[in-house]
Scaffold this motif. Structure first.
Motif, PDB file in Angstrom:
ATOM      1  N   UNK A 175     -15.538   3.601 -37.059  1.00  0.00           N
ATOM      2  CA  UNK A 175     -16.937   3.225 -36.888  1.00  0.00           C
ATOM      3  C   UNK A 175     -17.172   2.599 -35.522  1.00  0.00           C
ATOM      4  N   UNK A 176     -16.337   1.652 -35.137  1.00  0.00           N
ATOM      5  CA  UNK A 176     -16.554   0.982 -33.854  1.00  0.00           C
ATOM      6  C   UNK A 176     -16.343   1.937 -32.680  1.00  0.00           C
ATOM      7  N   UNK A 177     -15.195   2.612 -32.671  1.00  0.00           N
ATOM      8  CA  UNK A 177     -14.903   3.495 -31.547  1.00  0.00           C
ATOM      9  C   UNK A 177     -15.892   4.660 -31.489  1.00  0.00           C
ATOM     10  N   UNK A 178     -16.255   5.183 -32.654  1.00  0.00           N
ATOM     11  CA  UNK A 178     -17.223   6.272 -32.674  1.00  0.00           C
ATOM     12  C   UNK A 178     -18.603   5.828 -32.222  1.00  0.00           C
ATOM     13  N   UNK A 179     -18.992   4.606 -32.588  1.00  0.00           N
ATOM     14  CA  UNK A 179     -20.306   4.110 -32.178  1.00  0.00           C
ATOM     15  C   UNK A 179     -20.355   3.855 -30.674  1.00  0.00           C
ATOM     16  N   UNK A 180     -19.245   3.384 -30.110  1.00  0.00           N
ATOM     17  CA  UNK A 180     -19.193   3.229 -28.652  1.00  0.00           C
ATOM     18  C   UNK A 180     -19.462   4.567 -27.966  1.00  0.00           C
ATOM     19  N   UNK A 182     -13.351  -4.396 -21.685  1.00  0.00           N
ATOM     20  CA  UNK A 182     -14.238  -3.541 -20.898  1.00  0.00           C
ATOM     21  C   UNK A 182     -15.644  -3.557 -21.482  1.00  0.00           C
ATOM     22  N   UNK A 183     -15.745  -3.427 -22.809  1.00  0.00           N
ATOM     23  CA  UNK A 183     -17.065  -3.459 -23.436  1.00  0.00           C
ATOM     24  C   UNK A 183     -17.701  -4.828 -23.306  1.00  0.00           C
TER      25      UNK A 183
END
Length: 329
Positions: A9-14, A89-90
């Motif tokens: 969810x997190x990586x895909x949303x980024x 980085x984010x």
């Protein structure tokens, strides 16, 4: 499954947010004719992630046990490094991400190069794709539950695509600063667990001293590898396999959430504690610095101007929301 769902969810949303920003900006400029180039880059990034996952999964079968453990430990360390870099980085570039991406698009359109927009789409998604692949592969190796772990990751990615689409269309409001803050904290804990398992793999491969090597201290009473303070630094820190069987549901939940294993070596424990203390401390300091300052209450005098419903609302600093493809006010 929950751990891999949150990672997906997190990586895909980024990735979805980045692609949404690019698509919305090109639509705003009236250059939807170049969107196929952008989507080509996104597709290539997805193919790269799938190829890396397939090579890691099927290529390891032809290796010896020691080589498999060495490969798994090394790739787990690489995954930890990439996750750590992406967390900061984010956190560091969230405020300027939208402006940076739009500047890259402007330069690509100005030069008129066919591969420029393809490269932007590829790089924007490849970072999260490769990072997610390495992290999931490491977690599958440590959990031993590939179907459940992969199902959780797939559901997380699907949910990320839906959320990204809803944000881009203006159908959903989400405080991205809070979302990435909480998931960043979760990733710090997950990365610490992956680091601990990487140490375990490298110790089994003999690349690091530990309970599986000649450096392990032996308990004279039992003849087994020592446990506890007497076993420091190359023995077992604790052994709770009698109370928490390694294959039990409780062991799987603890390992997926906090990186806990029923039996851990001293090097694993030290690595986990140092990672959470150092990386978590730096991340927390960055979160506190990025918190929005409290706004003073407006003075109630004749010169004050009331805010109308159409007045712009201040947005707290954090990852930018994706503008609607129809343009932004």
């Amino acid at each position: 499954m929950l751990a891999t769902f949150l990672i997906g969810l997190r990586e895909g949303l980024e990735a979805a947010l980045v692609v949404g920003i690019l698509v919305a900006y090109l639509s705003k400029l009236g250059r939807r004719d170049v969107l196929p180039r952008l989507w080509a880059g996104v597709g290539l990034a997805i193919v790269l992630a799938l190829v890396i996952g397939a090579v890691l999964t099927f290529g390891a079968y032809s290796l010896t046990f020691e080589a498999q453990e060495l490969l798994g430990g090394t790739l787990s360390l690489l995954a930890v490094a990439m996750v750590t870099w992406m967390i900061f980085w984010m956190q560091r570039t969230a405020r300027t991400l939208k402006r940076t991406l739009e500047g890259e698009v402007d330069r690509a359109l100005a030069t008129g190069g066919l591969w420029a927009l393809v490269a932007i789409g590829f790089v924007s998604v490849a970072r999260e794709g490769v990072e997610t692949t390495l992290l999931l592969w490491s977690m599958v190796q440590s959990f031993g539950e590939a179907p459940a772990a992969l199902a959780g990751a797939l559901l997380g990615l699907v949910a990320a695509v839906i959320l990204g689409w809803a944000l881009a269309r203006g159908m959903l409001r989400l405080d991205l600063r809070v979302f990435f803050g909480w998931t960043g904290a979760f990733l710090v804990i997950v990365a610490a667990g992956v680091l601990a398992y990487a140490i375990h793999d490298l110790q089994e491969a003999g690349a690091l001293p530990g309970p599986f090597t000649a450096a392990a201290p032996i308990d004279p009473a039992t003849g087994d590898v020592a446990v506890g303070w007497a076993a420091f630094p190359f023995g077992w820190a604790f052994d709770l396999t009698g109370s928490i069987p390694p294959g039990s549901a409780l062991a799987a939940i603890l390992q997926a959430t906090v990186g806990f294993m029923p039996r851990m070596s001293w090097l694993q424990v030290v690595a986990w504690v140092l990672y959470v203390g150092i990386v978590g401390g730096i991340w927390l300091r960055g979160q506190l610095r990025s918190r929005p300052a409290a706004r003073p209450a407006p003075a109630a005098d004749a010169a004050s101007v009331p805010t109308s419903p159409a007045s712009p609302v201040a947005v707290p600093p954090g990852p930018p929301s994706v503008p609607s493809p129809q343009g932004e006010a």
